[in-house]
Design an enzyme around this catalytic site. Structure first.
Site, PDB file in Angstrom:
ATOM      1  N   ASN A  37      25.554   3.947 -25.794  1.00 41.99           N
ATOM      2  CA  ASN A  37      26.928   2.895 -26.599  1.00 41.99           C
ATOM      3  C   ASN A  37      27.817   2.376 -26.165  1.00 41.99           C
ATOM      4  O   ASN A  37      28.484   3.233 -26.292  1.00 41.99           O
ATOM      5  CB  ASN A  37      26.384   3.393 -28.177  1.00 41.99           C
ATOM      6  CG  ASN A  37      26.847   2.543 -29.383  1.00 41.99           C
ATOM      7  OD1 ASN A  37      26.696   1.437 -29.117  1.00 41.99           O
ATOM      8  ND2 ASN A  37      26.836   3.114 -30.003  1.00 41.99           N
ATOM      9  N   HIS A 122      19.213   7.494 -42.884  1.00 42.01           N
ATOM     10  CA  HIS A 122      20.318   6.590 -43.635  1.00 42.01           C
ATOM     11  C   HIS A 122      20.506   6.725 -45.078  1.00 42.01           C
ATOM     12  O   HIS A 122      19.677   5.526 -45.351  1.00 42.01           O
ATOM     13  CB  HIS A 122      21.115   6.880 -42.673  1.00 42.01           C
ATOM     14  CG  HIS A 122      21.382   7.285 -41.682  1.00 42.01           C
ATOM     15  ND1 HIS A 122      22.197   6.606 -40.713  1.00 42.01           N
ATOM     16  CD2 HIS A 122      20.232   7.990 -40.821  1.00 42.01           C
ATOM     17  CE1 HIS A 122      22.257   7.393 -39.621  1.00 42.01           C
ATOM     18  NE2 HIS A 122      21.261   8.265 -38.989  1.00 42.01           N
ATOM     19  N   ARG A 147      20.037  11.372 -44.933  1.00 41.66           N
ATOM     20  CA  ARG A 147      21.310  11.553 -44.900  1.00 41.66           C
ATOM     21  C   ARG A 147      22.418  10.722 -45.340  1.00 41.66           C
ATOM     22  O   ARG A 147      22.180   9.617 -45.461  1.00 41.66           O
ATOM     23  CB  ARG A 147      21.245  11.282 -43.330  1.00 41.66           C
ATOM     24  CG  ARG A 147      22.982  11.844 -42.653  1.00 41.66           C
ATOM     25  CD  ARG A 147      23.257  11.548 -41.540  1.00 41.66           C
ATOM     26  NE  ARG A 147      23.800  10.385 -41.012  1.00 41.66           N
ATOM     27  CZ  ARG A 147      24.658   9.440 -40.699  1.00 41.66           C
ATOM     28  NH1 ARG A 147      23.846  10.297 -38.978  1.00 41.66           N
ATOM     29  NH2 ARG A 147      24.986   8.285 -40.291  1.00 41.66           N
ATOM     30  N   ARG A 283      20.562  18.595 -31.534  1.00 45.44           N
ATOM     31  CA  ARG A 283      20.336  16.690 -31.634  1.00 45.44           C
ATOM     32  C   ARG A 283      20.510  15.973 -30.769  1.00 45.44           C
ATOM     33  O   ARG A 283      20.159  14.792 -30.405  1.00 45.44           O
ATOM     34  CB  ARG A 283      21.792  16.622 -32.609  1.00 45.44           C
ATOM     35  CG  ARG A 283      21.810  17.332 -34.069  1.00 45.44           C
ATOM     36  CD  ARG A 283      21.375  16.319 -34.640  1.00 45.44           C
ATOM     37  NE  ARG A 283      21.864  15.195 -35.097  1.00 45.44           N
ATOM     38  CZ  ARG A 283      21.480  13.772 -34.641  1.00 45.44           C
ATOM     39  NH1 ARG A 283      19.775  13.503 -34.711  1.00 45.44           N
ATOM     40  NH2 ARG A 283      22.135  12.775 -35.263  1.00 45.44           N
ATOM     41  N   HIS A 312      18.233  12.715 -31.983  1.00 47.38           N
ATOM     42  CA  HIS A 312      19.283  11.745 -31.927  1.00 47.38           C
ATOM     43  C   HIS A 312      18.276  10.600 -32.218  1.00 47.38           C
ATOM     44  O   HIS A 312      17.527  10.399 -30.788  1.00 47.38           O
ATOM     45  CB  HIS A 312      20.203  11.388 -31.585  1.00 47.38           C
ATOM     46  CG  HIS A 312      21.099  10.717 -31.091  1.00 47.38           C
ATOM     47  ND1 HIS A 312      21.996   9.956 -30.330  1.00 47.38           N
ATOM     48  CD2 HIS A 312      21.546  10.291 -32.215  1.00 47.38           C
ATOM     49  CE1 HIS A 312      23.095   9.491 -30.886  1.00 47.38           C
ATOM     50  NE2 HIS A 312      22.872   9.464 -31.644  1.00 47.38           N
ATOM     51  N   ASP A 316      21.311   2.819 -31.916  1.00 46.79           N
ATOM     52  CA  ASP A 316      22.161   2.438 -30.675  1.00 46.79           C
ATOM     53  C   ASP A 316      21.041   2.814 -29.286  1.00 46.79           C
ATOM     54  O   ASP A 316      20.842   2.843 -27.993  1.00 46.79           O
ATOM     55  CB  ASP A 316      23.491   2.688 -30.089  1.00 46.79           C
ATOM     56  CG  ASP A 316      23.721   4.011 -30.814  1.00 46.79           C
ATOM     57  OD1 ASP A 316      24.014   4.006 -32.246  1.00 46.79           O
ATOM     58  OD2 ASP A 316      23.207   4.832 -30.161  1.00 46.79           O
ATOM     59  N   GLU A 339      15.413  12.027 -36.285  1.00 44.77           N
ATOM     60  CA  GLU A 339      16.217  10.762 -37.445  1.00 44.77           C
ATOM     61  C   GLU A 339      15.176   9.518 -36.230  1.00 44.77           C
ATOM     62  O   GLU A 339      14.891   8.961 -36.017  1.00 44.77           O
ATOM     63  CB  GLU A 339      18.180  10.210 -36.380  1.00 44.77           C
ATOM     64  CG  GLU A 339      18.668   9.538 -37.133  1.00 44.77           C
ATOM     65  CD  GLU A 339      19.908   9.779 -36.757  1.00 44.77           C
ATOM     66  OE1 GLU A 339      20.119   9.885 -35.386  1.00 44.77           O
ATOM     67  OE2 GLU A 339      20.573   9.376 -37.126  1.00 44.77           O
TER      68      GLU A 339
HETATM   69  C1  CS2 Z   1      25.498   9.091 -34.853  1.00 43.85           C
HETATM   70  C2  CS2 Z   1      25.231   7.935 -34.356  1.00 43.85           C
HETATM   71  O1  CS2 Z   1      23.369   8.996 -36.026  1.00 43.85           O
HETATM   72  C3  CS2 Z   1      23.959   9.234 -35.862  1.00 43.85           C
HETATM   73  O2  CS2 Z   1      23.832  10.751 -36.656  1.00 43.85           O
HETATM   74  O3  CS2 Z   1      26.227   9.991 -34.668  1.00 43.85           O
HETATM   75  O4  CS2 Z   1      25.198   7.099 -35.064  1.00 43.85           O
HETATM   76  C4  CS2 Z   1      26.010   8.047 -33.541  1.00 43.85           C
HETATM   77  O5  CS2 Z   1      27.540   7.230 -34.038  1.00 43.85           O
HETATM   78  C5  CS2 Z   1      25.605   6.371 -32.734  1.00 43.85           C
HETATM   79  O6  CS2 Z   1      24.788   6.788 -31.984  1.00 43.85           O
HETATM   80  C6  CS2 Z   1      27.220   6.405 -31.881  1.00 43.85           C
HETATM   81  O7  CS2 Z   1      26.485   6.288 -30.464  1.00 43.85           O
HETATM   82 MG    MG Z   2      25.731  12.279 -35.709  1.00 45.04          MG
END
Ligand code: CS2
Ligand code: MG
Length: 402
Positions: A37, A122, A147, A283, A312, A316, A339
């Site tokens: 990203n 989220h 979250r 993560r 993660h 993105d 996530e």
């Molecule tokens: C974040 C992301 O998903 C998460 O926990 O911290 O949104 C992060 O900011 C982005 O992936 C940055 O590219």
């Molecule tokens: Mg994060």
């Protein structure tokens, strides 16, 4: 099984994705996600100018040797750009291996260890009421883990709270926009936020929170301690992880579980944190941390210390990353959570995938490989647009962590 061609496909169906396609002489091909990203073109160049020329003619079946060749063979090891490029190749080669074997990727790894994959989504809002509404909607949609990020009174913008109600964290401008940060305002507010969420929704739902590297170790310790009554599933990235001794201080002060690692790219980034039992969840992103080949080493090492995975999965990262991650999640014995920030319909229109989602849980598909493909004609409709992540400043103008 010679690699005869490899190409990089860049598209922007709402946000930028970089996809690698590796083709063999038999015509079998594999797909990898190479999206980093805000730094997409650096990975494109790394692949096109350096790695792809070295790949042509190699045997696609020798995933391990190719990985070692690209990692050990480069004098300049590690780093997000190089490791994302290596991961894209690695994921594409595992995809090919699955297609050749006629097996889904999770079968190549050792078969499934669970029936479905728990995800967290989220919930964020500009104020307390709208955030509580979003938590309610996520629970109603069937998520068992949420979250929670909320605008902080007195601060114009906050990490994780999008400006226009989008579901994802934007990389929103050709040059970084600026946010303003106040640690005191934030620390005074967050325990109240979780107090409200728990009193309204009870203790059954898993709650998570992301600090995005913004606190010092002692501030993070205070936050972890004050959040203990609300029993978080995890507190993420509460300090920047360059100085890993910070986590010892944090650990000595709080029993709130700690998650870290979305910006890690090497097993060496994880070693100290894991072996000292400073963290509970790792993560690391499958497609930024060297692909399946390195990630399964990290996960096995983590298992020795009761550290679980929590990949993660922000938007993105493309559906290719999600597909490969879900196969890994299905297999990995020390799975924690995955996530899930849903991609938009436009983003999904460029990819074909067979994973399915129902009420907070994913299941990978059964097609050979990781089950995700790219429609290059669709992708061509959405040319690249430079988009960078914001930066953050304290109220006095000092540049701070984003
Ligand atoms: C974040 C992301 O998903 C998460 O926990 O911290 O949104 C992060 O900011 C982005 O992936 C940055 O590219
Ligand atoms: Mg994060």
């Amino acid at each position: 099984m010679k690699i005869t061609d490899a190409r990089v496909i860049v598209c922007s169906p709402g946000r930028n994705f970089v996809t690698l396609k590796i083709i063999t002489e038999e015509g079998i091909y594999g797909i990898g996600d190479a999206t980093l990203n805000g730094r997409e073109k650096a990975v494109v160049s790394y692949l096109e100018d350096y790695l792809i020329p070295a790949l042509i003619g190699k045997d696609a079946r020798q995933i391990e040797d190719i990985w070692q060749y690209l990692y050990r063979g480069a004098y300049w090891r590690r780093g997000p750009v190089g490791m994302t490029a290596i991961a894209a190749i690695d994921v594409a080669l595992w995809d090919i291996k699955g297609k050749v074997a006629g097996m889904p990727l999770y079968q190549l790894l050792g078969g499934k260890s669970r029936d479905r994959i728990m995800t967290y989504t989220h919930a964020n809002g500009a104020c307390l009421d709208s955030t509580l509404d979003e938590v309610g909607k996520a629970i109603e949609a069937g998520y068992e883990a949420v979250r929670v990020q909320c605008g902080v009174p007195g601060m114009a913008s906050t990490y994780g709270v999008s400006k226009n109600g989008e579901k994802y964290e934007p990389a929103d401008a050709a040059l970084p926009t600026e946010n303003v940060w106040s640690t005191e305002k934030y620390l005074n507010f967050v325990p109240r936020l979780f107090d409200e969420v728990r009193s309204q929704f009870g203790h059954d739902v898993h709650l998570l929170h992301d600090v995005h590297h913004r606190l010092t170790p002692i501030e993070a310790a205070r936050l972890g301690k004050e959040l203990e009554p609300y029993h978080l599933f995890w507190l993420e990235d509460c300090v920047a992880a360059e100085n890993q001794e910070s986590f010892r201080l944090l650990r000595h002060h709080t029993t709130t579980p700690i998650a870290v690692g979305e910006v890690f790219n090497s097993i060496h980034d994880c070693r100290v944190l894991i072996q000292n039992q400073y963290i509970d969840y790792l993560r690391a992103t499958l497609v930024h941390a060297g692909g399946i080949t390195q990630m399964r080493r990290i996960a096995d090492f983590a298992a020795l210390y009761n550290v679980r995975t929590g990949f993660h999965g922000a938007t993105d990262l493309s559906p290719v990353c999600m597909g490969a991650a879900l196969h890994f999640d299905y297999w990995v014995p020390n799975f924690g959570i995955q996530e899930h920030m849903p991609h938009s319909e436009k983003m999904e229109s460029v990819f074909r995938f067979d994973y399915t989602f129902e009420k907070g849980y994913f299941t990978p598909g059964e097609s050979p490989g990781h089950g995700v493909d790219i429609d290059e004609n669709e992708a061509a409709k959405y040319p690249y647009r430079r988009a960078m992540l914001p930066v953050n400043r304290l109220e006095d103008g000092t540049l701070w962590h984003w």
